[in-house]
Design a protein around this motif. Structure first.
Motif, short mmCIF file in Angstrom:
data_model
loop_
_atom_site.label_atom_id
_atom_site.label_comp_id
_atom_site.label_asym_id
_atom_site.label_seq_id
_atom_site.Cartn_x
_atom_site.Cartn_y
_atom_site.Cartn_z
N UNK A 68 5.46 -23.06 -25.13
CA UNK A 68 4.42 -23.86 -24.50
C UNK A 68 3.60 -23.03 -23.52
N UNK A 69 4.24 -22.00 -22.93
CA UNK A 69 3.50 -21.13 -22.02
C UNK A 69 2.45 -20.30 -22.72
N UNK A 70 2.62 -20.07 -24.03
CA UNK A 70 1.61 -19.32 -24.76
C UNK A 70 0.30 -20.06 -24.90
N UNK A 71 0.33 -21.38 -24.74
CA UNK A 71 -0.89 -22.18 -24.81
C UNK A 71 -1.52 -22.40 -23.43
N UNK A 72 -0.94 -21.78 -22.40
CA UNK A 72 -1.46 -21.94 -21.04
C UNK A 72 -1.85 -20.58 -20.49
N UNK A 73 -2.71 -20.59 -19.49
CA UNK A 73 -3.26 -19.35 -18.95
C UNK A 73 -3.55 -19.52 -17.46
N UNK A 74 -3.23 -18.48 -16.71
CA UNK A 74 -3.51 -18.47 -15.26
C UNK A 74 -4.88 -17.84 -15.03
N UNK A 75 -5.68 -18.49 -14.20
CA UNK A 75 -7.03 -18.01 -13.93
C UNK A 75 -7.25 -17.90 -12.42
N UNK A 76 -8.18 -17.06 -12.06
CA UNK A 76 -8.56 -16.87 -10.66
C UNK A 76 -10.04 -17.23 -10.51
N UNK A 77 -10.37 -17.94 -9.44
CA UNK A 77 -11.76 -18.31 -9.17
C UNK A 77 -12.50 -17.08 -8.65
N UNK A 78 -13.49 -16.63 -9.40
CA UNK A 78 -14.22 -15.41 -9.06
C UNK A 78 -15.64 -15.75 -8.62
N UNK A 79 -15.95 -15.61 -7.32
CA UNK A 79 -17.35 -15.79 -6.88
C UNK A 79 -18.17 -14.59 -7.36
N UNK A 80 -19.27 -14.83 -8.01
CA UNK A 80 -20.09 -13.76 -8.56
C UNK A 80 -21.56 -14.09 -8.39
N UNK A 81 -22.33 -13.08 -8.01
CA UNK A 81 -23.78 -13.23 -7.84
C UNK A 81 -24.44 -12.14 -8.67
N UNK A 82 -24.80 -12.47 -9.88
CA UNK A 82 -25.39 -11.48 -10.78
C UNK A 82 -26.80 -11.09 -10.36
N UNK A 83 -27.46 -11.93 -9.54
CA UNK A 83 -28.81 -11.57 -9.08
C UNK A 83 -28.76 -10.33 -8.20
N UNK A 84 -27.68 -10.15 -7.43
CA UNK A 84 -27.55 -8.97 -6.58
C UNK A 84 -27.30 -7.70 -7.39
N UNK A 85 -26.76 -7.85 -8.58
CA UNK A 85 -26.45 -6.68 -9.40
C UNK A 85 -27.69 -6.13 -10.10
N UNK A 86 -28.75 -6.95 -10.15
CA UNK A 86 -30.01 -6.53 -10.78
C UNK A 86 -29.76 -5.99 -12.20
N UNK A 87 -29.10 -6.82 -12.99
CA UNK A 87 -28.83 -6.41 -14.36
C UNK A 87 -30.12 -6.32 -15.17
N UNK A 88 -30.28 -5.26 -15.92
CA UNK A 88 -31.51 -5.09 -16.72
C UNK A 88 -31.49 -5.95 -18.00
N UNK A 89 -31.42 -7.23 -17.81
CA UNK A 89 -31.40 -8.16 -18.93
C UNK A 89 -32.10 -9.44 -18.49
N UNK A 90 -32.81 -10.07 -19.39
CA UNK A 90 -33.55 -11.29 -19.10
C UNK A 90 -32.89 -12.47 -19.79
N UNK A 91 -33.35 -13.65 -19.42
CA UNK A 91 -32.79 -14.86 -20.02
C UNK A 91 -33.05 -14.96 -21.50
N UNK A 92 -34.16 -14.40 -21.96
CA UNK A 92 -34.46 -14.44 -23.39
C UNK A 92 -33.53 -13.54 -24.20
#
Length: 430
Positions: A68-92
């Protein structure tokens, strides 16, 4: 001395024999012994049934507890601000086929590591699973506005932290879990990706869909080949074949083939389908052909027994009203024998579904990162996938192995349930 036909063994005529005294002590003792033997036999049978049920319950409980543990997963809440990273990618660019390549080339994985460092410290990137940035990528593809605003995304942690969060784990991982639980950023949820993903070297990213689809394709090839050939062979041997030495040799050969070890069929498939016919290695079509050779004798034997069990009066009545021999076989005998034939098919297909050795011989133990889409694509099956995961040293694969066994059992029960329904649907009582 012969007393003649009109006297009993002690010299008395039949009219003077004494009736059995059922209340006599000797008769009562014999009766009590028979009843006691019957009670002991019933208790032994009941104990055998309960013992078998207990072992089955123990097996299922063990698989459910560990899997049953194989169907479950532990996650961590990750605050992320991609606008600060200035990724060279657009919404399109995050729409269409090139979205994955655009986000990977834009440095999304590094952006996730920077966000983890900013939120939880320099060691935080080591806490995240190798597939954490893929979760962020999928979130951006669903909502391109994440490229322009801050957000909090739940991402999977490493296998060590996942184990420590749900049960005993390494001391270092338990310390990390304690820190994160104190901040309230850890959560445990259902891992739907286990049912939709394929194999991986990271236990937090592995999935069963690739092996499950490979099993479906392989079983489809096996059924489409073994069932009609086995049924027609049984019909010919039982209804049309002459009784001579060659027929006897064929019958003995079929009975022996049903008891041949499965790895022999794997060697046969390797020699014929791969080395001679040069079919693609590790493909569902080769696996299905190999398993069809193994399943066919079982279907032939069960089919012959089912055809033989049809009363001769059915054949005689059909012939009496003017049916031809072919009509008798296909319109009367075969429909009545079909439930028994399906029973043999259930047994043969269940055996084929759980086989590993013949498929290992034809190369179906390859690392398959994408599910097969055609019969000639590289693939693996559930038993082989379980075998491969059980050989991994990472503790995270222990739960995945048990979870894969649960999926295999559910698949087997569903396949048998459908076959039993069809058997009962065509069953005729007389």
């Amino acid at each position: 001395m012969n007393n003649g036909p009109d006297t009993d063994t002690v010299g008395r005529p039949p009219s003077e024999r004494r009736p059995t005294d059922w209340k006599a002590a000797a008769v009562q003792r014999r009766t009590r012994r028979r009843y006691a033997a019957e009670r002991r036999f019933r208790l032994i049978g009941l104990a055998a049934v309960w013992l078998s049920a207990g072992f089955l319950a123990l097996l299922l409980a063990s698989m459910l507890t560990q899997g049953i543990g194989g169907f479950r997963q532990t996650r961590i809440a990750l605050p992320i601000d991609l606008a600060r990273e200035h990724l060279p990618v657009t919404g399109d660019q995050v729409h269409g086929r090139g979205a994955d390549l655009a986000l990977a080339g834009a440095g999304l994985e590094n952006a996730v590591d920077h966000a983890a460092t900013a939120a939880y410290g320099a060691e935080a990137p080591d806490w995240l699973s190798d597939g954490a940035w893929l979760v962020v990528r999928d979130a951006v593809k669903r909502d391109p506005s994440l490229l322009r605003r801050p957000a909090t995304i739940d991402v999977p942690v490493t296998s060590a932290i996942d184990i420590a969060a749900r049960r005993d784990g390494p001391a270092a991982a338990e310390a990390v879990v304690a820190r994160l639980q104190a901040r309230g950023v850890l959560s445990v949820g259902w891992n739907l990706g286990f049912l939709t993903s394929s194999d991986s070297t990271d236990p937090t990213r592995v999935g069963i869909w690739g092996a499950l689809k490979g099993s479906l394709l392989t079983m489809m090839v096996t059924l489409l080949l073994a069932f009609p050939v086995g049924v027609f062979a049984a019909l010919y041997l039982e209804e049309y074949a002459p009784r001579n030495r060659w027929t006897d040799i064929i019958e003995v050969s079929i009975n022996n083939l049903a008891a041949v070890p499965s790895i022999i069929f794997g060697l046969l498939g390797l020699a014929v389908f791969l080395n001679t016919m040069h079919l693609p290695r590790s493909a569902p079509i080769v696996g299905g052909l190999t398993l069809a050779l193994m399943t066919m004798p079982v279907i032939v034997i069960a089919g012959r027994n089912a055809i033989k069990a049809v009363p001769p009066s059915i054949r005689d009545a059909a012939l009496a009203v003017g049916a031809s021999p072919v009509q008798v076989v296909f319109d009367h005998v075969l429909p009545l024998a079909l439930p028994g034939i399906l029973t043999g098919t259930i047994i043969g297909m269940a055996r084929a579904l759980g086989e590993t050795a013949p498929l290992l011989m034809i190369g179906m133990r390859a690392f398959i990162a994408a599910p097969p889409s055609r019969l000639a694509d590289p693939a693996t099956v559930l038993p082989v996938q379980i075998f491969l995961w059980s050989d991994q040293v990472d503790r995270g694969f222990v739960e995945k192995t048990s979870a894969a066994i649960i999926v295999l059992l559910v698949f087997l029960l569903a396949m048998n349930g459908l076959a039993i329904y069809l058997r009962n649907r065509f069953e005729t009582r007389w």
